[in-house]
Design an enzyme around this catalytic site. Structure first.
Site, short mmCIF file in Angstrom:
data_model
loop_
_atom_site.label_atom_id
_atom_site.label_comp_id
_atom_site.label_asym_id
_atom_site.label_seq_id
_atom_site.Cartn_x
_atom_site.Cartn_y
_atom_site.Cartn_z
N ASP A 100 -1.54 3.72 -6.80
CA ASP A 100 -2.08 2.54 -7.47
C ASP A 100 -3.60 2.59 -7.33
O ASP A 100 -4.14 2.53 -6.23
CB ASP A 100 -1.52 1.28 -6.80
CG ASP A 100 -1.97 -0.01 -7.47
OD1 ASP A 100 -2.87 0.04 -8.33
OD2 ASP A 100 -1.43 -1.08 -7.11
N HIS A 101 -4.30 2.68 -8.45
CA HIS A 101 -5.76 2.86 -8.41
C HIS A 101 -6.50 1.57 -8.04
O HIS A 101 -7.71 1.61 -7.77
CB HIS A 101 -6.26 3.35 -9.77
CG HIS A 101 -7.40 4.32 -9.68
ND1 HIS A 101 -8.36 4.25 -8.70
CD2 HIS A 101 -7.73 5.39 -10.45
CE1 HIS A 101 -9.24 5.23 -8.86
NE2 HIS A 101 -8.88 5.94 -9.92
N ARG A 102 -5.82 0.45 -8.00
CA ARG A 102 -6.52 -0.79 -7.63
C ARG A 102 -6.97 -0.77 -6.17
O ARG A 102 -8.16 -1.01 -5.90
CB ARG A 102 -5.62 -2.00 -7.91
CG ARG A 102 -5.33 -2.23 -9.39
CD ARG A 102 -4.33 -3.36 -9.59
NE ARG A 102 -3.05 -3.07 -8.94
CZ ARG A 102 -2.03 -3.93 -8.86
NH1 ARG A 102 -2.16 -5.14 -9.39
NH2 ARG A 102 -0.91 -3.59 -8.28
N PRO A 121 -2.38 0.44 -12.30
CA PRO A 121 -2.85 1.67 -12.98
C PRO A 121 -2.53 2.89 -12.12
O PRO A 121 -3.11 3.10 -11.06
CB PRO A 121 -4.36 1.44 -13.09
CG PRO A 121 -4.69 0.45 -12.02
CD PRO A 121 -3.50 -0.41 -11.84
N VAL A 161 -6.68 1.97 -4.06
CA VAL A 161 -6.90 3.33 -3.55
C VAL A 161 -7.71 4.14 -4.55
O VAL A 161 -7.35 4.22 -5.73
CB VAL A 161 -5.57 4.04 -3.26
CG1 VAL A 161 -5.82 5.45 -2.74
CG2 VAL A 161 -4.73 3.24 -2.27
#
Length: 454
Positions: A426-428, A253, A430
């Site tokens: 990458d929102h996973r 994401p 961070v």
């Protein structure tokens, strides 16, 4: 004593690779550390080097074939050794006949498949592949693809040529050993192949010979010239890049943080460094950005991470990938431990990696690792853009062009130089606040770049 040469594992988790070309012909002696063949992965060309002197008794795989790791690709012997009964030797070694090994080669890309398939088309033949074996002589020692068994050349059987030159010659149907080389030690370079192509096209006898061949094929593979388009087959690299980036957008994401920095001091430092280095190495704005990225990673280590199924891996040093555009596609070689390098050493290392990337000479390990990529389109005048994360990295920094704009300084509008930066994250692994802190650190470093030299 004869021994089997097998396809090595040239990249992590690879189960197969393409044997791009043979660099030593059959019955030709070689020395230890000589390159015997070139293997192509999705993003790199890797030479298979000899571990001892010897001779190539026979090749078992044709150039262009896709081969499983560990599969036999050739039989080697001691220098000067010759074999009278090759089929018996192959049975003794427990390997297949060369004709069987090469019966179902998978080409490097679809364009090469078309090129090799055209001569096999027969008006009464239904399948070029099944018709290939009867056309070739039934001698087991001779692979069906001519480039894998070149005749002894003026160089005593060894032909030195760059991988790009070999590919251009192969695509054009030229014999590489018939082309005079102008490089060091008569090495054949791209310009030599292009000169040979120009000479061939200028020859008055070439057209009458080739003309009758085209009408003989009622269903040519390329699209008709009046179709208004041309289908360019995917290369292995283009397909690999497409799959990785499509997977990145689906699995990671993305979110984006942007900023615009004042670049006057950055430009001044670059000019001063280049003047001090006096041509020894040229430092670019991008080199300074890469250095700043590494320091920002040290100050905000929560961005120097990669996502794994069972954990977030935090790296202890800053390995930074740099995007390089090549004729084959986009490559991202990794500069190791950037934080420990001086700016001049970093600039020299980036140039060397970029040069080998464009020549297709990167090692596979130079394309692996790191947690962030720096990509720059500023040299094309692009002011701002957002890039797709290169997995398994956690982020990619897109650098725009330095441009002159009016800026507000102490309540007054003055002329200034600015540069836009966009960080894709990458929102996973961070969170947004971590990315914001990291970008603030990067901005402070670039606007006061003398700290890059500390």
């Amino acid at each position: 004593m004869p021994r089997v040469l097998r396809m090595p594992s040239v990249s992590a988790n690879a189960t197969e690779a393409v044997l791009a070309e043979w660099l030593v012909a059959e019955a030709v002696d070689f020395d230890a550390a000589d390159a015997l063949a070139t293997v192509e992965t999705d993003k790199a060309l890797v030479d298979i080097e000899a571990d001892a002197p010897g001779v190539v008794l026979t090749t078992l795989v044709a150039a262009g074939a896709q081969v499983e790791v560990g599969a036999p690709i050739a039989v080697l012997g001691t220098p000067g050794e010759r074999v009278d009964d090759l089929p018996a030797l192959l049975r003794e070694l427990g390997v297949g006949d060369p004709a069987d090994q090469a019966a179902q080669p998978e080409p490097v890309d679809q364009a090469e498949q078309v090129e090799r398939a055209e001569p096999d088309v027969d008006p009464g033949s239904g399948s070029p592949i099944t018709e290939e074996a009867p056309v070739e002589p039934p001698v087991p020692a001779a692979p069906p693809v001519p480039p894998s068994t070149p005749a002894p050349s003026r160089r005593g059987g060894r032909v030195f040529a760059s991988p790009l030159a070999r590919k251009i010659a192969r695509d054009a149907g030229l014999g590489i050993d018939d082309i005079p080389g102008t490089g060091p030690k008569q090495r054949i370079l791209r310009r030599d192949v292009e000169a040979a192509l120009a000479a061939r096209s200028a020859a008055p006898v070439a057209a009458p010979v080739a003309a009758p061949v085209a009408p003989a094929a009622p269903a040519p593979v390329p699209a008709p010239t009046d179709a208004g388009y041309e289908d360019v087959p995917h290369t292995r690299l283009r397909r690999a890049v497409a799959e990785r980036l499509a997977s990145s957008k689906q699995d990671a994401p993305h979110f984006y943080v942007r900023t615009t920095i004042r670049a006057e001091r950055l430009l001044a430092l670059r000019a001063e460094l280049n003047e001090a280095l006096d041509g020894e190495v040229k430092v670019s704005v991008n080199d300074l950005v890469v250095k700043a990225v590494a320091i920002a990673h040290q100050r905000v280590p929560d961005l120097n991470v990669t996502w794994r199924d069972d954990a977030v891996r935090r790296w202890q040093r800053a390995d930074v990938a740099v995007a390089v555009a090549t004729d084959r596609g986009l490559l991202t070689p990794v500069v190791r431990d950037v934080g420990s390098l001086s700016v001049s050493a970093l600039a020299s290392g980036v140039r060397e990696l970029a040069d080998r990337a464009r020549r297709g000479r990167l090692r596979q390990d130079e394309l692996e690792g790191g947690s962030i990529t720096v990509t720059n389109l500023g040299m094309f005048g692009v002011e701002e853009f957002a890039a797709i994360i290169n997995p398994p990295h956690a982020a990619i920094l897109a650098v725009g062009a330095v441009r002159d704009e009016p800026v507000v300084e102490d309540g007054r509008v003055v002329p200034g130089s600015v540069m836009s930066l966009t960080l894709s994250v990458d929102h996973r692994p961070v969170d947004g606040v971590v990315a914001a802190r990291w970008l603030a650190e990067l901005t402070a470093l670039l606007e006061r770049p003398v700290r890059l030299l500390a």
